[in-house]
Design a protein around this motif. Structure first.
Motif, PDB file in Angstrom:
ATOM      1  N   GLN A  65      -3.795   0.532  -2.695  1.00 39.39           N
ATOM      2  CA  GLN A  65      -3.257  -0.828  -2.650  1.00 39.39           C
ATOM      3  C   GLN A  65      -2.645  -1.150  -4.004  1.00 39.39           C
ATOM      4  OE1 GLN A  65      -5.996  -3.787  -1.259  1.00 39.39           O
ATOM      5  NE2 GLN A  65      -4.898  -5.439  -2.257  1.00 39.39           N
ATOM      6  N   GLN A  74       0.833  -1.189   0.000  1.00 36.18           N
ATOM      7  CA  GLN A  74       0.000   0.000   0.000  1.00 36.18           C
ATOM      8  C   GLN A  74       0.875   1.249   0.000  1.00 36.18           C
ATOM      9  OE1 GLN A  74      -1.803   1.206   3.822  1.00 36.18           O
ATOM     10  NE2 GLN A  74      -3.759   0.921   2.794  1.00 36.18           N
ATOM     11  N   THR A 120       0.682   5.316   0.833  1.00 37.58           N
ATOM     12  CA  THR A 120      -0.090   6.391   1.434  1.00 37.58           C
ATOM     13  C   THR A 120       0.395   7.685   0.805  1.00 37.58           C
ATOM     14  OG1 THR A 120      -0.259   5.146   3.482  1.00 37.58           O
ATOM     15  CG2 THR A 120      -0.743   7.497   3.596  1.00 37.58           C
ATOM     16  N   SER A 135      -7.210  -0.710   1.493  1.00 33.77           N
ATOM     17  CA  SER A 135      -6.974   0.631   0.988  1.00 33.77           C
ATOM     18  C   SER A 135      -8.269   1.215   0.451  1.00 33.77           C
ATOM     19  CB  SER A 135      -5.928   0.587  -0.132  1.00 33.77           C
ATOM     20  OG  SER A 135      -4.728   0.035   0.335  1.00 33.77           O
ATOM     21  N   GLU A 136      -8.252   2.525   0.226  1.00 36.17           N
ATOM     22  CA  GLU A 136      -9.427   3.198  -0.314  1.00 36.17           C
ATOM     23  C   GLU A 136      -9.523   3.032  -1.826  1.00 36.17           C
ATOM     24  OE1 GLU A 136      -9.149   6.632   3.103  1.00 36.17           O
ATOM     25  OE2 GLU A 136      -7.995   6.819   1.259  1.00 36.17           O
ATOM     26  N   GLN A 150      -9.955  -5.690   1.173  1.00 42.67           N
ATOM     27  CA  GLN A 150      -9.055  -4.659   0.659  1.00 42.67           C
ATOM     28  C   GLN A 150      -8.849  -3.630   1.761  1.00 42.67           C
ATOM     29  OE1 GLN A 150     -11.165  -3.625  -2.961  1.00 42.67           O
ATOM     30  NE2 GLN A 150      -9.708  -4.806  -4.168  1.00 42.67           N
ATOM     31  N   THR A 171      -5.056   6.219   0.451  1.00 37.88           N
ATOM     32  CA  THR A 171      -4.329   4.946   0.510  1.00 37.88           C
ATOM     33  C   THR A 171      -4.628   4.157  -0.752  1.00 37.88           C
ATOM     34  OG1 THR A 171      -6.129   3.907   1.753  1.00 37.88           O
ATOM     35  CG2 THR A 171      -4.296   4.831   3.032  1.00 37.88           C
TER      36      THR A 171
END
Length: 128
Positions: free
Chosen positions: A78, A53, A55, A115-116, A113, A76
């Protein structure tokens, strides 16, 4: 009797207005610190798999994804390795600042998941 100063609930800093991040499109560069996490693969009987990930600053995705139901856009991202070679390449950069060229990105939608947003096609940009 001791007297203590009253603490304000808001503090001294005013909250920053949240505005959508700049757009990220195919071919754009995404930079940030690379993190590694272990998650359970829901499609493969709960086997633990390494997930990577980045950021970064908030970014807007191209339509129809847009802001991924977030006020400022995802922060974020992935990274999905396309094979063992890409996974091994990422492993060497964990905890470091990296830059990638984004070829395909979408909002996270699958359970598990972390992450966003998810970058499914990408390549690492070598620093000169």
């Amino acid at each position: 009797m001791l007297a203590t100063p009253a603490l304000s609930a808001q503090g001294d800093e005013a909250p920053l207005p949240s505005k959508p991040g700049k757009p990220i499109n195919t071919g754009d560069v995404l930079s940030g610190e690379l993190n590694a996490m272990k998650v359970r693969d829901v499609k493969n009987a709960g086997k633990r798999i390494a997930t990577y990930q980045i950021t970064s600053e908030p970014r807007r995705l191209p339509p129809p994804s847009g802001l991924c139901n977030l006020e400022t856009g995802p922060e974020t991202f992935q990274l999905v390795p396309s094979g063992d070679a890409q996974a091994a390449q990422l492993k060497t950069f964990v905890g470091k600042e990296i830059s990638i060229k984004v070829d395909e990105v979408a909002c996270a939608s699958d359970p598990g998941q972390m992450s966003e947003a998810v970058v499914t096609k990408w390549s690492i940009i070598k620093k000169q």
